[in-house]
Design an enzyme around this catalytic site. Structure first.
Site, PDB file in Angstrom:
ATOM      1  N   ASP A  82      41.425  39.713  38.850  1.00 44.56           N
ATOM      2  CA  ASP A  82      42.679  40.421  39.137  1.00 44.56           C
ATOM      3  C   ASP A  82      43.584  39.529  40.010  1.00 44.56           C
ATOM      4  O   ASP A  82      43.087  38.605  40.671  1.00 44.56           O
ATOM      5  CB  ASP A  82      42.314  41.732  39.862  1.00 44.56           C
ATOM      6  CG  ASP A  82      43.421  42.774  39.786  1.00 44.56           C
ATOM      7  OD1 ASP A  82      44.282  42.675  38.901  1.00 44.56           O
ATOM      8  OD2 ASP A  82      43.411  43.707  40.626  1.00 44.56           O
ATOM      9  N   GLY A 207      48.275  50.045  39.655  1.00 38.83           N
ATOM     10  CA  GLY A 207      48.458  51.149  40.592  1.00 38.83           C
ATOM     11  C   GLY A 207      48.062  52.488  39.993  1.00 38.83           C
ATOM     12  O   GLY A 207      48.720  53.506  40.222  1.00 38.83           O
TER      13      GLY A 207
HETATM   14  P1  13P Z   1      45.167  51.105  42.656  1.00 40.74           P
HETATM   15  O1  13P Z   1      44.461  50.515  43.825  1.00 40.74           O
HETATM   16  O2  13P Z   1      46.411  51.810  43.059  1.00 40.74           O
HETATM   17  O3  13P Z   1      44.281  51.926  41.799  1.00 40.74           O
HETATM   18  O4  13P Z   1      45.693  49.872  41.751  1.00 40.74           O
HETATM   19  C1  13P Z   1      44.769  49.080  41.075  1.00 40.74           C
HETATM   20  C2  13P Z   1      45.393  47.865  40.528  1.00 40.74           C
HETATM   21  O5  13P Z   1      46.470  47.888  39.974  1.00 40.74           O
HETATM   22  C3  13P Z   1      44.626  46.615  40.655  1.00 40.74           C
HETATM   23  O6  13P Z   1      45.326  45.499  40.210  1.00 40.74           O
END
Ligand code: 13P
Length: 284
Positions: A82, A207
């Protein structure tokens, strides 16, 4: 071992318009629990690792953990790095066997992001791996004022970035943020449709924690084939540990708290897999 290319997982989801849960894990227990949830529901899943986690654990140990746990399940799974702005970490993960990376050069100019992203895509291709791109960056929910303009770059800029870099999936800002929303976010879902229509590639929804079931279904129907969840896992993991110790004060037998945490993380993952429509979609 059904470790499959990220693009295969996403292209199927995109074609059938369901969402694949892309869940950030924080250690061995949460990685195993997410994979076990996917196995139980016969769902494809993407396991995500943060740069912090990769550095803390080390690429070799983390990949050894991944192949051991992924080897136990029979559903299609992929390992994704990520938000990574660091090219050395990207190179190390790709060389080790990660299936995809999110090259996060959103702090650089779009031109420089594009130039480097072309290189990252070429590097990933050498390993049969895939790349997610982003040019806008995401706020934390704590930083949101409620008056955000979702669109920070024009649609033309987004389309040009996708076409000239050849990224496999794109993460646009649509009013979403990482963390726990104070109120339901106002999302520019039309932007997802516009990007999908112009480029034909799936969109990554960032998100995810705290969006409503209606928002998920609408965005997935528009082409958000990858749905990122991180905060919900952290909450499930930490809160279940806290609850366990509160209810069992003085019990310091680690496997008991681990069992409670594994169950909570599995429940959280299954909840999202069902919500995104990927239950029963495993093809391996
Ligand atoms: P959240 O932490 O809001 O679930 O978002 C996860 C995300 O987009 C990781 O890249």
């Amino acid at each position: 071992m059904p470790i499959v290319p990220t693009k295969e997982i996403l292209d199927r989801a995109f074609a059938e318009r369901y969402g694949v849960a892309a869940i950030n894990v924080v250690n061995d227990l949460t990685m195993e629990a997410v994979l076990a949830a996917a196995e139980e529901l016969r769902a494809p899943v993407i396991v995500q690792t943060s740069v912090k986690h990769v550095k803390m654990t080390g690429v070799d140990a983390m990949y050894a953990m991944w192949s051991a746990y992924a080897g136990r399940v029979s559903v299609p799974v992929a390992l994704h790095l990520d938000h990574c702005p660091e090219r050395e970490v990207i190179s190390a993960c790709l060389a080790k066997g990660w299936n995809s990376v999110l090259f996060d050069a959103s702090k650089l100019s779009v031109e420089e992001n594009k130039r480097q992203c072309v290189e990252v895509v070429a590097e990933a291709r050498r390993y049969g791996a895939h790349v997610e791109g982003e040019i806008e960056g995401f706020k934390r929910t704590e930083e949101m004022t409620g008056n955000e303009v979702a669109e920070e770059q024009s649609l033309e800029t987004v389309i040009d970035f996708i076409r000239s870099t050849g990224v496999d999936v794109f993460a646009p800002a649509i009013g979403n943020a990482h963390g726990m929303y104070k109120t339901t976010p106002h999302l520019d879902s039309q932007r997802v449709s516009d990007i999908v229509e112009a480029t034909g590639i799936p969109v990554a929804l960032h998100g995810g924690t705290g969006m409503t079931p209606e928002q998920f279904s609408d965005l997935i129907a528009r082409g958000c084939a990858k749905v990122n969840i991180s905060t919900a896992l952290k909450i499930a993991f930490m809160q279940s540990g806290y609850d366990f110790m509160t209810e069992h004060a003085g019990d310091y037998d680690p496997p008991k708290i681990f069992t409670a945490q594994r169950a909570a993380v599995m429940e959280m993952a299954k909840h999202h897999i069902r919500l995104f429509g990927s239950e029963g979609k495993a093809w391996t």
